[in-house]
Enzyme design. Sequence first.
Site, mmCIF file in Angstrom:
data_model
loop_
_atom_site.group_PDB
_atom_site.id
_atom_site.type_symbol
_atom_site.label_atom_id
_atom_site.label_comp_id
_atom_site.label_asym_id
_atom_site.label_seq_id
_atom_site.Cartn_x
_atom_site.Cartn_y
_atom_site.Cartn_z
ATOM 1 N N GLN A 55 -8.800 2.505 -0.632
ATOM 2 C CA GLN A 55 -8.538 2.766 -2.058
ATOM 3 C C GLN A 55 -9.428 3.893 -2.545
ATOM 4 O OE1 GLN A 55 -8.981 -0.968 -4.095
ATOM 5 N NE2 GLN A 55 -7.163 -1.835 -3.150
ATOM 6 N N LYS A 71 -12.750 -9.149 -3.265
ATOM 7 C CA LYS A 71 -11.294 -9.055 -3.408
ATOM 8 C C LYS A 71 -10.863 -9.816 -4.677
ATOM 9 C CE LYS A 71 -10.647 -6.542 0.239
ATOM 10 N NZ LYS A 71 -10.272 -5.135 0.065
ATOM 11 N N ARG A 99 -13.028 -14.298 -1.201
ATOM 12 C CA ARG A 99 -12.147 -14.906 -0.189
ATOM 13 C C ARG A 99 -12.918 -15.688 0.865
ATOM 14 N NH1 ARG A 99 -7.510 -10.095 0.233
ATOM 15 N NH2 ARG A 99 -6.441 -10.761 -1.669
ATOM 16 N N SER A 158 0.837 -1.213 0.000
ATOM 17 C CA SER A 158 0.000 0.000 0.000
ATOM 18 C C SER A 158 0.866 1.256 0.000
ATOM 19 C CB SER A 158 -0.886 0.020 1.249
ATOM 20 O OG SER A 158 -1.827 -1.010 1.180
ATOM 21 N N ARG A 160 1.387 4.271 -2.998
ATOM 22 C CA ARG A 160 1.153 5.687 -2.687
ATOM 23 C C ARG A 160 2.397 6.531 -2.961
ATOM 24 N NH1 ARG A 160 -2.422 2.564 -0.409
ATOM 25 N NH2 ARG A 160 -4.336 3.351 0.525
ATOM 26 N N ARG A 176 -14.203 -6.781 -10.455
ATOM 27 C CA ARG A 176 -14.242 -6.083 -9.158
ATOM 28 C C ARG A 176 -14.936 -4.724 -9.283
ATOM 29 N NH1 ARG A 176 -8.595 -6.590 -6.314
ATOM 30 N NH2 ARG A 176 -9.839 -5.725 -4.608
ATOM 31 N N ASP A 231 -7.040 -7.669 4.982
ATOM 32 C CA ASP A 231 -6.255 -8.595 4.156
ATOM 33 C C ASP A 231 -5.727 -9.790 4.949
ATOM 34 O OD1 ASP A 231 -6.686 -7.006 1.951
ATOM 35 O OD2 ASP A 231 -4.829 -5.876 2.195
HETATM 36 C C1 S3P Z 1 -5.620 -1.228 0.021
HETATM 37 C C2 S3P Z 1 -6.826 -1.192 0.641
HETATM 38 C C3 S3P Z 1 -7.653 -2.394 0.900
HETATM 39 C C4 S3P Z 1 -6.817 -3.666 0.813
HETATM 40 C C5 S3P Z 1 -5.928 -3.687 -0.393
HETATM 41 C C6 S3P Z 1 -4.987 -2.494 -0.388
HETATM 42 C C7 S3P Z 1 -4.908 0.034 -0.210
HETATM 43 O O1 S3P Z 1 -8.649 -2.466 -0.082
HETATM 44 O O2 S3P Z 1 -7.670 -4.790 0.808
HETATM 45 O O3 S3P Z 1 -5.155 -4.868 -0.384
HETATM 46 O O4 S3P Z 1 -3.700 0.013 -0.506
HETATM 47 O O5 S3P Z 1 -5.540 1.084 -0.098
HETATM 48 P P1 S3P Z 1 -10.030 -1.652 0.075
HETATM 49 O O6 S3P Z 1 -9.675 -0.233 0.157
HETATM 50 O O7 S3P Z 1 -10.824 -1.950 -1.142
HETATM 51 O O8 S3P Z 1 -10.630 -2.216 1.329
#
Ligand code: S3P
Length: 432
Positions: A168, A341, A345, A23, A27, A121, A314
Amino acid sequence: MKSIQVEPAGTLRGKIIPPGDKSISHRAAFLGALSSEGISVSNYSTGADCASTLLCLEQVGYGVFREGDRVTVNKGGDPSKTAGILDAGNSGTTARLLCGFLAGIPGRFSVITGDESLQKRPMARVVSPLRTMGARIDGCEGGSYLPLSIRGTRLAGGAFTLTVASAQVKTALILAGLNAQGSVSVVEPLQTRDHTEIMLDHLGVPVRCEAGAVTVYPCSDLPGGSWRVPGDFSSAAFWIVAATIVEGSELVLEGVGANPTRTGLLSHLQKMGANLEWGPQNLAGGEKQADLKVQSTSLKPVVVGEKDIPAMVDELPVLAVAATQATGVSRIEGARELRFKETDRIRAMTEGLKRLGAKIVERDDGWEIEGPVRLHGGTVDGCGDHRIAMALSIAALVADGPVTVEGSGCVEISYPSFYEDLKTVTACGAAS
Ligand code: S3P
């Protein structure tokens, strides 16, 4: 399709340095592309998802430089470059963040797609608030699914109250806001990972986090910066559970991200009786990190509810594995998001663990799991989902015979060296 046979483990011993956080790496790349000076990070995630982000940014003309484990991204390059179709691969973060990033660039036309899993998705969660800011986005089923086409335009600011707790979506809106004409504020139903807010603050970019709302303001050129990405807690999670459930184990996980919006698994494992010990913490790019020592222990069951989910979203597949070894009935509820996801899952873990003999009942929003059960060997399907393949591989360590994990190649999405690390810690255990 690649598959791997995982043997039952004697004990697990040694140390693991988990790969750079996925993550945070995404970013750093996106915020770097908003900075002339650029952002340069070492320990950039080695996974295919973060490589997809770099390829897409490069394709639309941003400066992307790779040197060893260091990645530098800046505004440079050729932003007028005409890009072909942008392929986010398997990466939801790449696709959703790109939407927010590209929607506010006037004159840029982009098409984003992804692999078969990503095309299924949900994208409306990011497309609809962006449209409220004036974004011109079309796509499958009215913009609910990839491929999406984006005609970049000057966006207005806005105030959003999200119905899904998704970092996200929050980050896509923040990226759009940095490029918009007015401020953007986002209220989430539950706090999600705050890496974007921390990174902006670390760079000295105004970001207000007050009364559950995150607000950002237009900023035409972000300051640059350089730091090391902490180890990915979500990758460390597999070893945390493995060392807890494999009798006689002791593992040290080095330089793991300790951001509390990510470490919900730890507080729940602690309630189950796990033996976990953080070393001294330090900061990297504004993020907490530390070493974590884990020793095996017997476990009590756990109850996880909706409010707990974002900080461990996760890690739920591997928590389900831990629950098969706990004495009593564990309940994981309020986790319907897991169905959206890389694969469903909830279904994938139910099927995989059942095949190994676990007592697991699938609920619409989670599982009920009764333990302890001595799992048996067999063949399971990773379902093309990195976290499922790795969680089932950890389950295999406490089985009474070898487990074949089909489709194990997908671990490259977040943790390409997962099976090498597994070999190292099982070998250390065997030698001791
Ligand atoms: C993430 C946010 C999560 C996570 C993904 C990474 C991110 O998803 O499950 O692996 O980097 O912002 P969601 O924001 O859809 O919950």
